[in-house]
Structure formats: structure tokens, C-alpha cells
Design a protein around this motif. Structure first.
Motif, PDB file in Angstrom:
ATOM      1  N   LEU A 278       0.823  -1.206   0.000  1.00 61.00           N
ATOM      2  CA  LEU A 278       0.000   0.000   0.000  1.00 61.00           C
ATOM      3  C   LEU A 278       0.861   1.263   0.000  1.00 61.00           C
ATOM      4  N   LEU A 279       1.968   1.226   0.740  1.00 63.03           N
ATOM      5  CA  LEU A 279       2.879   2.371   0.729  1.00 63.03           C
ATOM      6  C   LEU A 279       3.466   2.594  -0.664  1.00 63.03           C
ATOM      7  N   LEU A 280       3.861   1.500  -1.319  1.00 61.17           N
ATOM      8  CA  LEU A 280       4.431   1.601  -2.665  1.00 61.17           C
ATOM      9  C   LEU A 280       3.408   2.159  -3.645  1.00 61.17           C
ATOM     10  N   LEU A 281       2.164   1.691  -3.542  1.00 56.11           N
ATOM     11  CA  LEU A 281       1.117   2.215  -4.420  1.00 56.11           C
ATOM     12  C   LEU A 281       0.887   3.704  -4.173  1.00 56.11           C
ATOM     13  N   GLY A 282       0.970   4.117  -2.922  1.00 53.04           N
ATOM     14  CA  GLY A 282       0.819   5.528  -2.618  1.00 53.04           C
ATOM     15  C   GLY A 282       1.938   6.372  -3.205  1.00 53.04           C
ATOM     16  N   VAL A 283       3.173   5.902  -3.068  1.00 54.83           N
ATOM     17  CA  VAL A 283       4.324   6.622  -3.628  1.00 54.83           C
ATOM     18  C   VAL A 283       4.225   6.687  -5.143  1.00 54.83           C
TER      19      VAL A 283
END
Length: 618
Positions: A278-283
Motif C-alpha cells: 500500500l505504501l508503494l502504491l501511494g508513492v
């Protein structure tokens, strides 16, 4: 004489090792090692990674990242009972159950009426009755006279029993349907309606018309049991076009969301790897919004959203060890079919493109297989993930079981296909994977290395030797091409290392030409880590690396929970070594360029964490 020399050398080495262990230099080096090791273990970096890997973490950061699941839980509290009661009382859901039960049973009367209605409607709309349509109609009419469930005849079949035994599904029961739904008038009405629709569509497109009953069955079945969508995605990923695979993933995810709302016992599983996703998708979303080609980047991000979030579908649908082991077997069988097609390409000369070979440097190697994935390197990357799992089933099954020989044959076909891809990066990744697997499974096997090294020169073709020896040779156009692209990408990173340029080929092609060497045109950087860095900046690469560290740590935890030769420990070792081998190949290619391979990679991560969750709850 030789025995005396060897004994003397061994005695000298043993004496030297004992003397060194007692020396002050050894003690000094051990103090330095322990100091560095202790500092690293207690560092803020390792503490952060350990906290990410813990499900119990309730920090503000974790609560923010997992807000999508918190929102779904909130919605369930508000409308969960309403959704559940409506599903139970819905006539559409009842019709759907009748349809899939008759389809699974392969009920002759149900299919006969459907076929007959299809032929009649097709002939009326097309105003023509062909001989083939007449024959098919007669077959349908005959089938409609009888009311048999053909699936019930498969269990006693000896041929079917042999196939089940070879595939490792010895206990599979084909009477998985509810017989009460295979009687009554409603199923006949549904068959008639479906046949009319199929016939009407076939008059426009035969392929789409024939696909309707199967697509309808698949959609309803996945809605009824989302785990079947995971089985379909794992098996079909290397065969289906990207958009169809994306459709399967989306529909399965939607089915799981509906199930989570209607099942009061359902709880979302959220772990360290999921948090990193989820963090990667946000970035990546932030990078895409600020991209040099915003619309192109957002389209790429949408594909990442579909395939990366399928990880959560896998983790939250697998509820039993039986389901998980079945998925692993399906994964290997699918890979073996892909590899078999690749071997047949080589054997029968079905591939004629020499685009991936430097014909001046490798005159005898003019064919590289690519099977269903369109590119030899992409095929090799897929095989890197499958091979270790195939090795587990080859090693774990008993000698007297047919499945051991079947999976042994599958492993050989997979390995042969990997060789025929002639992908040097994939060979390096596979060798690294083998080193890790053998070391932790049975380190004594390294004693066979001298024998293997003596045999290899006599069995490895010269073309393979030439390919291996050419690694790093700048005279090879493939090597020089990559090196120049990396140099250009490194030049881009000096300016865009913080936030990146945006996702996708459109953004890359707008910026890269200003930094290219030798006027080389490239759609990407041919290195996954450089690509993430140049697309999303240092934060994107950092999150991805932490994700892989957390995954490997989880697999290490599972490996240590049992005896190292237990099924779960071996599978954890296989998944960990396969992912590390894949990441090694990612040093030489942008392994997420092919969305299907990217999807399989995150499916593998999902299977690994599903294993971890099941192991923790045992």
C-alpha cells in the motif's frame, strides 16, 4: 602416494584452523564482527523493519496505511446484515446457484437444452441451417432426453484416478456439486435462456457467443467462492492476455469484498508485506500525478493497483492448507505446460525470430524460446518463480508415488525450457536460487560439486558455454546495449532521484533521450531497481526493498518453525529462494515490464504470506 598427499593437506588445514581459532587475531576479528552485527541488529533501520513485519503494530502510520480495510470493516458494521439477508433471499442468487451446480455436474439435460436452443436461435437469426448446426442440434436433442450428471462417472474411472494421482490430487472428489439443484424446471428455463442468448450472439461472433456460458459460469462461481478466482488467476496468468487477467483479478477482488460484507466471521488479514504494498502504491500514485506524461503514468499505475492489490485477495481467500497446497500444485502444472510449449517451439522450430540473439557473436545459437510470454527473458523470469516450488514436490513426494515422477518430469521440462531461453540473467538468478535452496535444504549435497564440475563439460553444449562466458563482454550487443542504458539512467537519477519522473514508457521516453548514450533508444532502464528509482524516486525504491526484506524474513520464520524437510519449511525455502533469484535477474532487466509476470510475482508473495498466516494459526 595421492592418499598420503591428500591426508597431509587435510591435516595441515585442520591444524591451521585450530591454531587460528585460538589466536588473538581471530578473537579480535570476532569482536569486530559481533560489534558490527549487534549495532546493525539494534539499529533504527532494523527496528523499523521488524515493526513493519509485526501484525500487532498499532502505530499511527500503520493505522493510516490500513485505512482501506478499516473502511471496509466500518461498512460491514453498517450494512453487513442487510447484504447478508438480501443475498440469502435474492432470486438472482438462487438462479445463479442453480446454474453453477448444473454446470459443474455437467447435467446432460441442462446442456442438451442449452445446445438445442443455441442452434435454433442461431439458425433463425442467421436465416440459415448448416449441416454442422443440424448435427449439433440433434446431439443437443438426444442429450436433453437423458438426465445424467456426467461428473459422477469420473470418480470410478481408472484413467482419471491415474491423472489425479500424478497431479497430486489423489483425494479430489468430482461430486462437488449439490445434486438437489440438478432436478426441477428452473434449471431448464435457465438453460433455454442461456441458449437463446448464445445463439443470438453467435450470429455476430461465434467466438464470443461460445464464450458466454463459460464466462457466466466462471463469474458466478467466483462470486460464490472467491478462492476459485485465485485458482483461475494462478493457472491462467501465463496464458491469458493482460486485460483478461486483470478482469479476473478485479472480479475476484469484488467477490471477496462482497463476501467480507456478508460473512460475519470474515476478518481482513493485514501484514508487513501488505503495508509495504500500500505504501508503494501511494508513492507511485504521487509520482504519476507529477509525471511528465500524467495520463500514461496513471494508466500504468492502474495496472499496478489491480495486480499488487491481488496480493490481499490471495492472503484473505486461502483458509486451509489443502487450498494452499492445491494452489502450489496448480502453479507448477501451469508452469510445466508453459515450459512444454517452449520446448516444443525449439524442437519443431515454431519460433523464427532472431531479434534476441547477437548472430555475429553467437553464430550457432539462433533460437531462443519464449512460449506464451512473447519474450525469452520474460519467460525465464516466470520460470524462476515456478522451478523451486516444482523442486519441493519432486523431493517431498515418496518414490513409490506416481506424483513424484510426474513432478520430477515437470521440473526437468521447466529447467530445460529455462536453458532454452538462453537468458543469462535468468541463469544467474537460478544458480543463486539453487545455492540458497541446497544450502538450507541439504548442505551435504555440496559434496557432489567436484563430480558435477567434472561431468558438466561433457554434457553442456558449446552454445551454452559461449553464452555464459559472454557475461560482461561489451562486444556482445545485448551487454553493451544494457550498459549504455544504465549509464543514461544513472544520468537521469542525478536530477530526479528524489521524486522520480513518473511511471511508464511514456514518461521515460520523454526524459531519457536527453541522457542517452550513443543515441540508444530504450523503453525502460533494463533494471527493476533503477526503474523504480527513476520512476518513483528514492522512497519508491526504499519501500520496495523493505518489502522484499520483510517477505524473506517471514519465509525465514516459517522455515524455522518446523523441521527443515517438512512441507511448509520446504515451501517457504522455495518461495524465498525463488524471489531472491527473480530479484537477481531484476538487476539485468525490468522484470515488471510484463504485467503478467508482475502479477505472478505478487501472487507468489501472497502465497508465501498465506502460508505464514496458516502456520501461525496452527
Amino acid at each position: 602416494m595421492n592418499s598420503f598427499i591428500l591426508s597431509s593437506i587435510a591435516a595441515f588445514c585442520h591444524s591451521f584452523a585450530n591454531a587460528f581459532r585460538k589466536s588473538g587475531l581471530c578473537k579480535l576479528l570476532m569482536k569486530i564482527y559481533n560489534g558490527i552485527s549487534g549495532s546493525w541488529k539494534n539499529s533504527s533501520v532494523m527496528t523499523w523493519i521488524r515493526n513493519i513485519g509485526q501484525n500487532e503494530s498499532n502505530s499511527v502510520a500503520v493505522r493510516i496505511v490500513r485505512c482501506p480495510f478499516t473502511f471496509l470493516t466500518f461498512i460491514k458494521k453498517k450494512i453487513g446484515k442487510f447484504v447478508e439477508s438480501n443475498i440469502k433471499n435474492s432470486f438472482i442468487c438462487h438462479w445463479s446457484r442453480v446454474y453453477i451446480q448444473n454446470f459443474m455436474a455437467v447435467n446432460t439435460r441442462f446442456f442438451g437444452i442449452m445446445i438445442l436452443a443455441t442452434v435454433v436461435c442461431y439458425s433463425i437469426v442467421g436465416m440459415h441451417l448448416s449441416k454442422i448446426a443440424l448435427i449439433v442440434g440433434v446431439i443437443g436433442a438426444i442429450m436433453s432426453v437423458f438426465n445424467f450428471n456426467l461428473m459422477s462417472f469420473l470418480n470410478p474411472s481408472k484413467v482419471v484416478s491415474v491423472i489425479k494421482s500424478a497431479a497430486g490430487f489423489k483425494n479430489l472428489d468430482f461430486e462437488f456439486y449439490d445434486e438437489k439443484y440438478t432436478n426441477g424446471k428452473l434449471r431448464l428455463v435457465l438453460a433455454l435462456l442461456c441458449g437463446i442468448i448464445v445463439g443470438a450472439v453467435m450470429s455476430v461472433s461465434k467466438l464470443y457467443g461460445l464464450a458466454i456460458p463459460f464466462a457466466l459460469f466462471g463469474m458466478v462461481l467466483v462470486m460464490y467462492a472467491p478462492i476459485t478466482g485465485v485458482y483461475a488467476a494462478v493457472f491462467l496468468a501465463p496464458f491469458m492476455p493482460t486485460m483478461i487477467l486483470a478482469g479476473i483479478c478485479l472480479w475476484t477482488a469484488l467477490s471477496l469484498v462482497i463476501k467480507s460484507l456478508s460473512d460475519e466471521n470474515f476478518k481482513w488479514k493485514f501484514d508487513g508485506v501488505g503495508m509495504c504494498i500500500l505504501l508503494l502504491l501511494g508513492v507511485l500514485l504521487v509520482s504519476s500525478l507529477a509525471s511528465f506524461a500524467r495520463m500514461g503514468s496513471l494508466k500504468v499505475w492502474a495496472m499496478y493497483l489491480v495486480f499488487l492489490t491481488f496480493y490481499f485477495v490471495v492472503v484473505n481467500t486461502v483458509k486451509t492448507k489443502e487450498q494452499l497446497y492445491g494452489l502450489f500444485k496448480i502453479f507448477v502444472i501451469s508452469g510445466a505446460l508453459v515450459a512444454l510449449y517452449g520446448v516444443m517451439q525449439y524442437a519443431f522450430g515454431w519460433t523464427t525470430s532472431n531479434a534476441w540473439i547477437d548472430e555475429e557473436m553467437f553464430e550457432d545459437a539462433t533460437m531462443r524460446v519464449y512460449s506464451t510470454l512473447g519474450n525469452p527473458n520474460v519467460l525465464g523470469e516466470y520460470l524462476l518463480l515456478v522451478l523451486p516450488v516444482a523442486a519441493v514436490y519432486m523431493l517431498k513426494n515418496k518414490w513409490k508415488e506416481l506424483s513424484k515422477w510426474a513432478y520430477g518430469l515437470m521440473f526437468l521440462v521447466l529447467a530445460l525450457c529455462l536453458v532454452l531461453t538462453q537468458s543469462r540473467g535468468c541463469w544467474i538468478g537460478f544458480m543463486l536460487s539453487v545455492v540458497i535452496f541446497v544450502t538450507f535444504y541439504e548442505g551435504k549435497w555440496w559434496g557432489f560439486i567436484p563430480i558435477v564440475l567434472c561431468i558438466l563439460p561433457f554434457i553442456i553444449p558449446q552454445t551454452i558455454v559461449d553464452r555464459i562466458m559472454s557475461v560482461g563482454n561489451m562486444e556482445d550487443s545485448s551487454t553493451s546495449y544494457r550498459v549504455y542504458i544504465w549509464m543514461g539512467t544513472l544520468g537521469m537519477m542525478k536530477h530526479y532521484w528524489l521524486g522520480g519522473i513518473g511511471m511508464g514508457e511514456a514518461a521515460f521516453s520523454q526524459v531519457y533521450p536527453f541522457f542517452s548514450y550513443n543515441a540508444i533508444i530504450a523503453p525502460h532502464s533494463h533494471n527493476l531497481f533503477l526503474q523504480l528509482l527513476v520512476e518513483a524516486g528514492i522512497s519508491g525504491l526504499g519501500v520496495f526493498l523493505v518489502m522484499q526484506i520483510v517477505f524473506v524474513k517471514k519465509m525465514s520464520d516459517v522455515y524455522r518453525m518446523d523441521d527443515k524437510k517438512s512441507m511448509d519449511s520446504m515451501l517457504a525455502l522455495a518461495l524465498g529462494s525463488g524471489v531472491i533469484g527473480f530479484l537477481a535477474q531484476s538487476m539485468f532487466d525490468y522484470t515488471f515490464y510484463n504485467y503478467r509476470v508482475m502479477a505472478v510475482f505478487f501472487m507468489v508473495l501472497g502465497l508465501g504470506l498465506a502460508l505464514k498466516h496458516l502456520k501461525t494459526t496452527d
